[in-house]
Design an enzyme around this catalytic site. Sequence first.
Site, PDB file in Angstrom:
ATOM      1  N   HIS A  95    -104.801 -69.122 -63.942  1.00 43.47           N
ATOM      2  CA  HIS A  95    -105.578 -68.490 -62.877  1.00 43.47           C
ATOM      3  C   HIS A  95    -104.605 -67.847 -61.889  1.00 43.47           C
ATOM      4  CE1 HIS A  95    -108.169 -67.842 -59.457  1.00 43.47           C
ATOM      5  NE2 HIS A  95    -109.186 -67.931 -60.302  1.00 43.47           N
ATOM      6  N   GLU A 167    -109.493 -61.224 -64.542  1.00 50.65           N
ATOM      7  CA  GLU A 167    -109.812 -61.368 -63.128  1.00 50.65           C
ATOM      8  C   GLU A 167    -108.840 -60.543 -62.300  1.00 50.65           C
ATOM      9  OE1 GLU A 167    -112.050 -65.281 -62.340  1.00 50.65           O
ATOM     10  OE2 GLU A 167    -109.932 -65.783 -62.381  1.00 50.65           O
ATOM     11  N   GLY A 173    -112.558 -63.349 -54.566  1.00 45.99           N
ATOM     12  CA  GLY A 173    -112.870 -63.875 -53.244  1.00 45.99           C
ATOM     13  C   GLY A 173    -112.871 -62.833 -52.141  1.00 45.99           C
ATOM     14  N   SER A 212    -115.645 -61.821 -57.639  1.00 42.52           N
ATOM     15  CA  SER A 212    -116.805 -61.506 -56.809  1.00 42.52           C
ATOM     16  C   SER A 212    -118.079 -61.215 -57.617  1.00 42.52           C
ATOM     17  CB  SER A 212    -116.483 -60.345 -55.861  1.00 42.52           C
ATOM     18  OG  SER A 212    -115.420 -60.703 -54.983  1.00 42.52           O
TER      19      SER A 212
END
Length: 251
Positions: A95, A167, A173, A212
């Site tokens: 991540h 991502e 975020g 998001s």
Amino acid sequence: MRRPMVAGNWKMHGTRASVAELTQGLSQLSLSSGIEVAVFPPALFINTVIDGLAKTKIVVGAQNSAVQSEQGALTGEVAPSQLAEVGCKLVLIGHSERRQVIGESDEVLNRKFAAAQAAGLKPVLCVGETLEEREAGKTLEVVGRQLSSIIDAFGVSAFANAVIAYEPVWAIGTGLTASPQQAQDVHAAIRQQLAAQDAEVAEGVQLLYGGSVKAANAAELFGMPDIDGGLIGGASLNADEFGAICRAAGN
Ligand code: 13P
């Protein structure tokens, strides 16, 4: 035929009370049989969440695991074999918060990826570019390199038993979502990179989009041909919102 997957990454959020409430909410969702659903609680709560979701189709994963597969002397880490033993099925690898904030390198992530598979966990490899990299036109180069790191070490067949999550760091975020076309372009490039070596692996691997995603934009993203679902952060902390995203994937 690839099944859509919706996965909730709870990150470092939750108290005993909020985790109990979220788990209870998730256990009451009615979920389409055609999709796979997973949640990734903080390690501390994995056992409780596995128990709370035992009667549902939702599987539980870990947000991180150790560089070695079996338990041993490695202070502060959790072994993939321990996660598997308590009933975890998946683990997030790479991540961006771990690459950037903790400083995990491709070399460390390769070891974690292999250790997870050796213990029977399915890795969800996260890849994505920063805003600077996108603005410099380097998106496909960066994502390609992150993917190549695994392919060069273990061969493309490693992705016969893994999931990939794209991502973009700038979309995590921030409320900024990649447009469906921007996401699709990267997903198509990822699939092509795999297909160059093994068409069957490329066709079978689930490619999730994260950054998001919410109920309001999920259907449009999931409607793209190479987007097989989502890895959801903030919106996965609310059972109703997460349920609505699962419905978007099921339709
Ligand atoms: P947000 O959905 O909060 O942007 O987070 C995405 C993410 O990082 C999931 O792993």
